[in-house]
Write a protein that holds these residues in place. Sequence first.
Motif, PDB file in Angstrom:
ATOM      1  N   TRP A  34      30.906  99.485   5.944  1.00 40.48           N
ATOM      2  CA  TRP A  34      32.087 100.083   6.557  1.00 40.48           C
ATOM      3  C   TRP A  34      31.787 101.276   7.478  1.00 40.48           C
ATOM      4  CZ3 TRP A  34      37.152  98.644   6.688  1.00 40.48           C
ATOM      5  CH2 TRP A  34      38.119  99.603   7.033  1.00 40.48           C
ATOM      6  N   ASP A  35      30.958 102.195   7.041  1.00 38.06           N
ATOM      7  CA  ASP A  35      30.702 103.423   7.801  1.00 38.06           C
ATOM      8  C   ASP A  35      29.489 103.334   8.724  1.00 38.06           C
ATOM      9  OD1 ASP A  35      32.855 104.944   6.745  1.00 38.06           O
ATOM     10  OD2 ASP A  35      31.719 105.204   4.883  1.00 38.06           O
ATOM     11  N   LEU A  36      28.755 102.244   8.681  1.00 34.19           N
ATOM     12  CA  LEU A  36      27.542 102.112   9.494  1.00 34.19           C
ATOM     13  C   LEU A  36      27.874 101.736  10.939  1.00 34.19           C
ATOM     14  CD1 LEU A  36      25.035 100.195   7.170  1.00 34.19           C
ATOM     15  CD2 LEU A  36      25.104 102.638   7.676  1.00 34.19           C
ATOM     16  N   PRO A  37      27.024 102.135  11.900  1.00 35.09           N
ATOM     17  CA  PRO A  37      27.250 101.696  13.294  1.00 35.09           C
ATOM     18  C   PRO A  37      27.075 100.187  13.408  1.00 35.09           C
ATOM     19  CG  PRO A  37      25.150 102.863  13.095  1.00 35.09           C
ATOM     20  CD  PRO A  37      25.864 103.028  11.784  1.00 35.09           C
ATOM     21  N   CYS A  38      27.957  99.546  14.157  1.00 33.99           N
ATOM     22  CA  CYS A  38      27.952  98.084  14.274  1.00 33.99           C
ATOM     23  C   CYS A  38      27.574  97.655  15.693  1.00 33.99           C
ATOM     24  CB  CYS A  38      29.316  97.535  13.885  1.00 33.99           C
ATOM     25  SG  CYS A  38      29.409  95.720  13.832  1.00 33.99           S
ATOM     26  N   TYR A  39      28.444  97.924  16.675  1.00 36.04           N
ATOM     27  CA  TYR A  39      28.203  97.519  18.061  1.00 36.04           C
ATOM     28  C   TYR A  39      28.249  98.726  18.999  1.00 36.04           C
ATOM     29  CZ  TYR A  39      29.618  92.970  16.098  1.00 36.04           C
ATOM     30  OH  TYR A  39      29.735  91.843  15.324  1.00 36.04           O
ATOM     31  N   ASN A  47      31.325 102.633  21.191  1.00 37.96           N
ATOM     32  CA  ASN A  47      30.647 102.502  19.901  1.00 37.96           C
ATOM     33  C   ASN A  47      31.637 102.105  18.824  1.00 37.96           C
ATOM     34  OD1 ASN A  47      27.840 103.851  20.499  1.00 37.96           O
ATOM     35  ND2 ASN A  47      29.378 105.236  21.378  1.00 37.96           N
ATOM     36  N   TYR A  48      31.239 101.208  17.972  1.00 39.65           N
ATOM     37  CA  TYR A  48      32.090 100.790  16.856  1.00 39.65           C
ATOM     38  C   TYR A  48      31.289 100.834  15.556  1.00 39.65           C
ATOM     39  CZ  TYR A  48      35.447  98.662  20.152  1.00 39.65           C
ATOM     40  OH  TYR A  48      36.361  98.425  21.152  1.00 39.65           O
ATOM     41  N   THR A  49      31.913 101.358  14.496  1.00 37.99           N
ATOM     42  CA  THR A  49      31.350 101.176  13.158  1.00 37.99           C
ATOM     43  C   THR A  49      31.812  99.816  12.639  1.00 37.99           C
ATOM     44  OG1 THR A  49      33.277 102.135  12.069  1.00 37.99           O
ATOM     45  CG2 THR A  49      31.495 103.660  12.693  1.00 37.99           C
ATOM     46  N   TYR A  50      31.264  99.387  11.522  1.00 39.51           N
ATOM     47  CA  TYR A  50      31.703  98.117  10.929  1.00 39.51           C
ATOM     48  C   TYR A  50      33.175  98.186  10.553  1.00 39.51           C
ATOM     49  CZ  TYR A  50      27.247  95.704  10.886  1.00 39.51           C
ATOM     50  OH  TYR A  50      26.112  95.039  11.289  1.00 39.51           O
ATOM     51  N   GLY A  51      33.622  99.354  10.070  1.00 38.31           N
ATOM     52  CA  GLY A  51      35.036  99.516   9.722  1.00 38.31           C
ATOM     53  C   GLY A  51      35.936  99.412  10.934  1.00 38.31           C
ATOM     54  N   GLU A  52      35.494 100.009  12.054  1.00 36.67           N
ATOM     55  CA  GLU A  52      36.289  99.953  13.289  1.00 36.67           C
ATOM     56  C   GLU A  52      36.344  98.535  13.849  1.00 36.67           C
ATOM     57  OE1 GLU A  52      35.443 104.548  14.774  1.00 36.67           O
ATOM     58  OE2 GLU A  52      34.097 102.920  15.383  1.00 36.67           O
ATOM     59  N   VAL A  53      35.246  97.798  13.736  1.00 37.59           N
ATOM     60  CA  VAL A  53      35.252  96.399  14.154  1.00 37.59           C
ATOM     61  C   VAL A  53      36.237  95.601  13.297  1.00 37.59           C
ATOM     62  CG1 VAL A  53      33.894  94.254  14.237  1.00 37.59           C
ATOM     63  CG2 VAL A  53      32.929  96.379  15.139  1.00 37.59           C
ATOM     64  N   THR A 261      23.186  95.412  10.498  1.00 39.90           N
ATOM     65  CA  THR A 261      22.317  95.905  11.567  1.00 39.90           C
ATOM     66  C   THR A 261      23.165  96.507  12.686  1.00 39.90           C
ATOM     67  OG1 THR A 261      20.530  94.337  11.111  1.00 39.90           O
ATOM     68  CG2 THR A 261      20.685  95.121  13.357  1.00 39.90           C
ATOM     69  N   HIS A 262      22.615  97.496  13.383  1.00 39.34           N
ATOM     70  CA  HIS A 262      23.279  98.111  14.537  1.00 39.34           C
ATOM     71  C   HIS A 262      22.856  97.358  15.796  1.00 39.34           C
ATOM     72  CE1 HIS A 262      23.850 101.976  17.172  1.00 39.34           C
ATOM     73  NE2 HIS A 262      24.744 101.052  17.441  1.00 39.34           N
ATOM     74  N   VAL A 263      23.813  96.730  16.461  1.00 35.06           N
ATOM     75  CA  VAL A 263      23.544  95.921  17.653  1.00 35.06           C
ATOM     76  C   VAL A 263      23.903  96.706  18.915  1.00 35.06           C
ATOM     77  CG1 VAL A 263      24.021  93.746  18.856  1.00 35.06           C
ATOM     78  CG2 VAL A 263      24.116  93.816  16.343  1.00 35.06           C
TER      79      VAL A 263
END
Length: 573
Positions: A34-39, A47-53, A261-263
């Motif tokens: 949830w709190d990790l960087p996603c895209y 920038n999006y975290t997994y939660g924001e995605v 993973t951070h893409v």
Amino acid sequence: MWNFISIFAQYTKIRAMIKENFIKLYENSFRENWDLPCYTDYGEDVNYTYGEVAREIAQLHLLFKHCSIRRGEKIAIIGKNNSRWCIAYMATITYGAIVVPILQDFNPNDVHHIVNHSESVFLFTSDTIWETLEEERLSGLRAVFSLTDFRCLHQRDGETVQKFLKHINEEMQQTYPNGFQKEDIQYTTLGNEKVMLLNYTSGTTGFSKGVMLTANNLAGNVTFGIRTELLKKGDKVLSFLPLAHAYGCAFDFLTATAVGTHVTLLGKVPSPKIIMKAFEEVKPNLIITVPLVIEKIYKNVIQPLISKKGMKWALSIPLLDNQIYGQIRKKLIEALGGRFKEIIIGGAAMNPEVEEFFQKIKFPFTIGYGMTECGPLISYAPWNEFVRTSSGKILDIMEARIYKENPESETGEIQVRGENVMAGYYKNPEATAEVFTEDGWLRTGDLGTMDGNGNIFIRGRSKTMILSSSGQNIFPEEIEARLNNMPFILESLVIERHKKLVALVYADYESLESLGLNHAEHLKTIMDENLKSLNNSVAAYEKVSEIQLYPTEFEKTPKKSIKRYLYNSIVEK
């Protein structure tokens, strides 16, 4: 006579179905990460975290629900790699719709055809691509959305999409009164046997084949990436291969998103200068690439270095050569970010000289093999187990055999079956029947051999498809079909020469003579115009470098098809 060499998976028997549910992989990942960087969009403040995605996906699901999108309906996506491309894809599959990714290199006519042939009801596209499309030719589309900000670019008469999007925040508030939380992530329940993706190998009418990939096919690729730890939670990747291609999509995007993973999405043409700077900044843990990138680095950086007189002398001295190779390896790894555990190369044949040198310096690279019809992976070996000149080892969820029409032949056609093999071609039972054997093996169209450990060695292609140096699929028949409709061309043959496309053309000399145009200068002018017209109608990677006149008709089989193999080695006089 049939003669098979059959290699079965060493580690496990071929299973009937991947046990992990494909959609649940992402439901769990968005909660756990949830709190990790996603895209991240490279070079942009996006920038999006997994939660924001997950929240963006939830908003799109509300839109799909408002429009009564049904499970199994198609949603197309075309545009450069960016965060919203990934979000649109994720929203589609987690809702239970079928995603139709389209290469942004396709020309507008091809895009029209794919959208219509796939029966897509929504289209997510970049603003610039939408400007080139003709909405009246896309009558099946209910709405079109921008990949810049998800605004509605077009809606069919009677639709209320734009009105709904104006109040999307209120809709989210009503649906999630306590704010959207990780506990709210609940995606559709669909079995892995369901078709999840239509991937078109070509755009042109008459040649289109929409590869139907199931959730199981995609899960086969993704779970292989997970259990072999290609990527892990908190890793970083730089996505620069087109996500509309199965190769980049499976690992830079789908596997990466499944594990946390951070893409970082490059979103621009990966020229050596741009990509080396991006590698240095992102410092990826895994690099997925095509031979072109690696070969350019070798040609521009390494070759000039090892060709110097003093360096040649030093490399001829035992022990000293190993020290120098070690220094070259270190500098190369640092130039590519310094953090990656290996580079996986696929999509086209690797230059043997480059491959040999990289093995000599113990550079951590490996070469895999696959095709869109397997979503894409067929074989892979980690770099420290990779056998030179091979394309890796058959996956543990796949099996392969070599079919030889002549038992004495050194090579045969590589045929495969297993978890990753597609369900067939969409609305094309004839092509589906043709690509499978009677006993259910997929004909890859590639010629090769296999050793006792399951390593595949590709020796050539039985198909006519040409792979560009950057890994794009080129179907010469499509280009020839266009050429043959042009003035004063009776027949043509497109071949590859020095990594460029050349068209051999047999001209309509009779018609030329009847018009008094049978002069070299007239013919050259006509063919120059034909070449210009052709290159304006094809994708960038399909452009032909020159038209070369051929003096006679091409030799043909009894079925009147040109014997291509007679002309592949023709060189310019």
